[in-house]
Enzyme design. Structure first.
Site, PDB file in Angstrom:
ATOM      1  NE  ARG A 120      41.015  46.368  35.771  1.00 44.08           N
ATOM      2  CZ  ARG A 120      40.363  45.664  34.854  1.00 44.08           C
ATOM      3  NH1 ARG A 120      40.945  44.644  34.261  1.00 44.08           N
ATOM      4  NH2 ARG A 120      39.124  45.971  34.510  1.00 44.08           N
ATOM      5  CB  CYS A 124      48.144  60.541  37.814  1.00 40.69           C
ATOM      6  SG  CYS A 124      47.760  62.159  37.103  1.00 40.69           S
ATOM      7  CD  GLU A 159      37.614  46.663  30.376  1.00 37.83           C
ATOM      8  OE1 GLU A 159      36.737  45.922  29.911  1.00 37.83           O
ATOM      9  OE2 GLU A 159      37.901  46.696  31.596  1.00 37.83           O
ATOM     10  CB  CYS A 167      43.762  61.829  38.384  1.00 38.51           C
ATOM     11  SG  CYS A 167      45.047  61.900  39.657  1.00 38.51           S
ATOM     12  CB  CYS A 169      47.144  63.836  41.955  1.00 37.22           C
ATOM     13  SG  CYS A 169      47.860  63.861  40.299  1.00 37.22           S
ATOM     14  CD  GLU A 315      37.874  42.351  28.095  1.00 37.13           C
ATOM     15  OE1 GLU A 315      37.016  42.359  29.012  1.00 37.13           O
ATOM     16  OE2 GLU A 315      39.001  42.830  28.231  1.00 37.13           O
ATOM     17  CD  GLU A 363      39.207  40.064  35.791  1.00 33.63           C
ATOM     18  OE1 GLU A 363      38.493  40.902  35.219  1.00 33.63           O
ATOM     19  OE2 GLU A 363      40.333  39.725  35.366  1.00 33.63           O
ATOM     20  CE  LYS A 364      38.927  33.196  44.505  1.00 32.40           C
ATOM     21  NZ  LYS A 364      39.294  34.621  44.744  1.00 32.40           N
ATOM     22  CG  PHE A 365      34.280  33.258  41.988  1.00 30.95           C
ATOM     23  CD1 PHE A 365      34.283  31.873  42.062  1.00 30.95           C
ATOM     24  CD2 PHE A 365      34.741  33.978  43.079  1.00 30.95           C
ATOM     25  CE1 PHE A 365      34.719  31.219  43.199  1.00 30.95           C
ATOM     26  CE2 PHE A 365      35.183  33.337  44.221  1.00 30.95           C
ATOM     27  CZ  PHE A 365      35.177  31.955  44.282  1.00 30.95           C
ATOM     28  CG  HIS A 366      34.645  37.295  34.534  1.00 33.51           C
ATOM     29  ND1 HIS A 366      34.389  36.755  33.292  1.00 33.51           N
ATOM     30  CD2 HIS A 366      34.295  38.602  34.442  1.00 33.51           C
ATOM     31  CE1 HIS A 366      33.920  37.689  32.496  1.00 33.51           C
ATOM     32  NE2 HIS A 366      33.846  38.822  33.168  1.00 33.51           N
TER      33      HIS A 366
END
Length: 706
Positions: A120, A124, A159, A167, A169, A315, A363-366
């Protein structure tokens, strides 16, 4: 109160209860599951959810082709259930079709490598293509949902800087050059600021300037500092792109972006000026038994970014996260006490990531409010109980935290003390010092606000400056006025060393603070590994593990502590100078946690503020007030019971009722005023507003030195 740069109106989230809920990703689930989710949300007391943060590809699967149907339906269902929506602009990450069509908008690391799609934030921040598409998507969202009655506020991006905050670049280099031209005007100005006569670094063309990529040796420190400033500003410009669209299309709706607590890479003072509501993502480490102490500092910053106005925890984790090396779950009761801590420190709600635990992806174990076992999961049972308990705290909503102590948070000094490669030691950095000093104040019983180095300071008795590596005359004048008017200032080591262009002040440290503090630093004296120096402080001996300084003090300066070992033995270590109606202290060493307590107990009491004799790092007391009623949160962050001693009836804290239990805590003249809290226990005492901030001592001598 800090005002918006673009608009002085105060917009608030449109929700008439404490916000409770979490991120919701309905596009990961069937519509049949949506109905089950909403039923369980209502049972758990959910009042708000955040969506659709990462759904741009689902909303616009092809350029200019939108699929709004599924989002229309879930927004309507949530609204019908009485659940408000923190609606994201869906611009947290680009869809694959956009990045493949414009690979040049992708970010590069400091060695020039392009970062690939597959996670994710693959963008830039300076890319004009990215900014153009962000504005387009934001407008589409605003025009479609801006008048929906379920909309509580706009949630811009997600976030900022979490994965890409800098960056390197070619587009970033071009933007960096423009930023430098705006800052310095011409090449002569830049060359003078950067001190290019060292190591032959003079520039004769703007095109010769690049982002500070990997070089043969240490990079020009002013270039590094300016790149930190530029990178924060570049992200701020990107934020402003979306704000401008939302202000045009939905001028009355509040906007926010979720911060990441005490985050090094972005100057949140600047970001907070642009938004309406400060929101934060907070993830204290369950494996760290003192993580709540650092969390308290983070929350002190959040409430201070808008001059004390309530903020919102957007969050948090119901139990384990998924991104640490070892993801330890939270012990039973920790969800509750950590959530109540955020409310104690000014949050008008508690939100989690996320509502339903994912079946796939990174994030399946979050952990989530609704775990993989559904409503049988421990996380759901505990968050359901918490949601219903929060209803009892509705009177607290909109009130403000009471504090008489503030800590200076300065991003320039943070960047300067952590980005520069050629310092006397890498052991002394702003964040490390700030957390150490805050811990001492926290342990001694004081919630701590955050302030800029230029103030305002008029609400405080004590202002602490753990480190102000970069200092200027405006800051020095503001701090001097605070002291002359009766305030008590405490300045830490390696302060007032350089100016804003990384040039050492004439005469050395503490530069513009020299006349106020009455001391001069002859040499910084970092301590080698394996050596432990000491300071004699009254009857206490304090350990100095990594940093000391050779200082000379003026004749009118009181020496409160001296070095008691090593080359500096007998020399001043901690000083105090009376100035006007106040005093200015200097602490020249980094101390251990235990060593900080005698110094700050002395500072507080000399400043006529109370300080605990018996201390326990698990004990926390914070008061919010509406001016007529005080709400004092008593929290036990540990597994061992402890007890608070309330002031006697008729003094600072008269009769009080615990909002959580309904118990009248001081029901008679002979009441002990002792509040006992079991493991991870909490009480919230409502009492008539007292002129002095209620100060609660501890009666349990367990672990008296933390």
């Amino acid at each position: 109160m800090t005002q918006h740069r673009d608009d002085e109106r105060i917009r608030e989230a449109r929700i008439d209860a404490l916000a409770y809920g979490g991120d919701y990703n309905p596009d990961q689930w069937s519509e049949e599951t949506w109905h089950e989710d909403i039923r369980l949300m209502k049972e758990a007391g959910v009042t708000m959810v955040s969506l659709p943060i990462f759904s741009w590809p689902q909303l616009e699967p092809e350029p200019g082709v939108y699929d709004w149907g599924w989002l229309d339906r879930i927004i309507d269902l949530l609204h019908e259930a009485g659940i408000r929506i923190d609606l994201a602009t869906a611009t947290a990450t680009p869809p694959s079709w956009l990045l493949r069509a414009h690979p040049e908008m992708g970010p590069s690391d400091s060695e020039g490598h392009r970062l690939e799609f597959g996670s994710r934030q693959t963008y830039c921040p300076s890319s004009p293509i990215w900014r153009e598409n962000v504005a387009r998507m934001t407008r589409a969202m605003a025009e479609r949902y801006g008048e929906h009655p379920g909309l509580a506020m706009w949630h811009i991006s997600n976030e900022y800087g979490d994965h890409v905050s800098r960056c390197w670049c070619p587009e970033s280099a071009r933007h960096f050059r423009r930023w430098l031209q705006d800052r310095y005007g011409d090449l002569d100005g830049l060359n003078e600021a950067w001190g290019v006569n060292v190591w032959g670094q003079r520039y004769t063309s703007w095109e010769h300037i690049e982002t500070p990529r990997k070089a043969p040796g240490p990079i020009n420190p002013t270039q590094l500092l300016d790149f930190e400033r530029f990178s924060s500003d570049a992200m701020l410009e990107l934020f402003q792109v979306e704000i401008d669209v939302l202000r045009e299309v939905t001028p009355d709706i509040a906007v926010t972006t979720n911060f990441m607590s005490m985050f090094r890479d972005l100057d949140y003072w600047d970001f907070a000026e642009r938004e309406d509501v400060v929101t934060d993502d907070a993830y204290p480490e369950p494996a760290d038994p003192a993580s709540h102490v650092g969390a308290a500092l983070n929350y002190g910053l959040m409430r201070s970014l808008k001059g004390g106005r309530p903020w919102l925890l957007l969050e948090s984790s119901a139990s384990a996260t998924s991104w640490r090396d070892i993801n330890v779950p939270k012990a039973p009761g920790k969800i509750r006490v950590e959530s109540l801590q955020t409310v104690a420190h000014g949050s008008d709600g508690v939100m989690f990531f996320q509502w339903r635990q994912a079946k796939y992806g990174q994030e399946k174990f979050h952990s989530s409010m609704l775990g993989h076992r559904g409503e049988r999961s421990r996380s759901y049972q505990e968050t359901k109980a918490l949601g219903n308990e929060l209803r009892l705290l509705e009177p607290v909503r909109g009130t403000r935290v009471r504090s008489r102590v503030a800590l200076v948070v300065d991003w320039d000094s943070w960047w300067g003390s952590s980005a520069i490669e050629s310092l006397p030691s890498q052991r002394l950095q702003w964040a490390q010092q700030a957390r150490s000093w805050h811990r001492a104040l926290y342990t001694l019983g004081h919630p701590v606000d955050a302030v800029r180095a230029t103030g305002p300071f008029d609400s405080y008795d004590v202002v602490v400056v753990p480190n102000l590596y970069i200092a200027d005359e405006a800051q020095a004048e503001a701090l001097r006025a605070f002291v002359e008017n009766g305030g008590h200032l405490v300045v830490g080591p390696f302060s007032g060393v350089v100016d804003a262009t990384e040039k050492v002040h004439d005469g050395g440290a503490p530069g513009p603070l020299r006349d106020l503090l009455g001391i001069e630093v002859d040499e910084q004296w970092p301590i080698s590994d394996g050596i432990l120096e000491r300071i004699a402080y009254g009857e206490d001996t304090l350990d100095v593990p990594s940093w000391s300084e050779w200082i000379d003090a003026d004749a009118d300066v009181e020496v409160r502590g001296c070095y008691a070992s090593g080359v500096l033995s007998g020399r001043a270590a901690v000083t105090r100078r009376a100035v006007g109606a106040g005093s200015a202290w200097y602490v020249s060493a980094m101390l251990t946690h235990d060593g900080m307590l005698p110094v700050f107990r002395d500072i507080l009491r000399t400043s006529d503020l109370p300080a605990r004799d018996v201390v326990n790092v698990d004990a926390e007391a914070v008061t919010r007030t509406d001016g007529s009623t005080d709400y004092t949160f008593l929290l036990n962050h540990g597994a061992t019971p402890l007890a608070f001693q309330l002031p006697a009836s008729g003094t600072d804290l008269p009769r009080g009722t615990d909002l959580l239990s309904g118990t009248d805590l001081l029901s008679g003249a002979d009441a002990s005023g002792v509040v006992e809290l079991g493991a991870y226990g909490a009480a919230v005492i409502a009492s008539p507003h007292a002129e002095a901030i209620p100060f609660l001592s501890l009666t349990d001598p367990t672990d008296p030195t933390e």
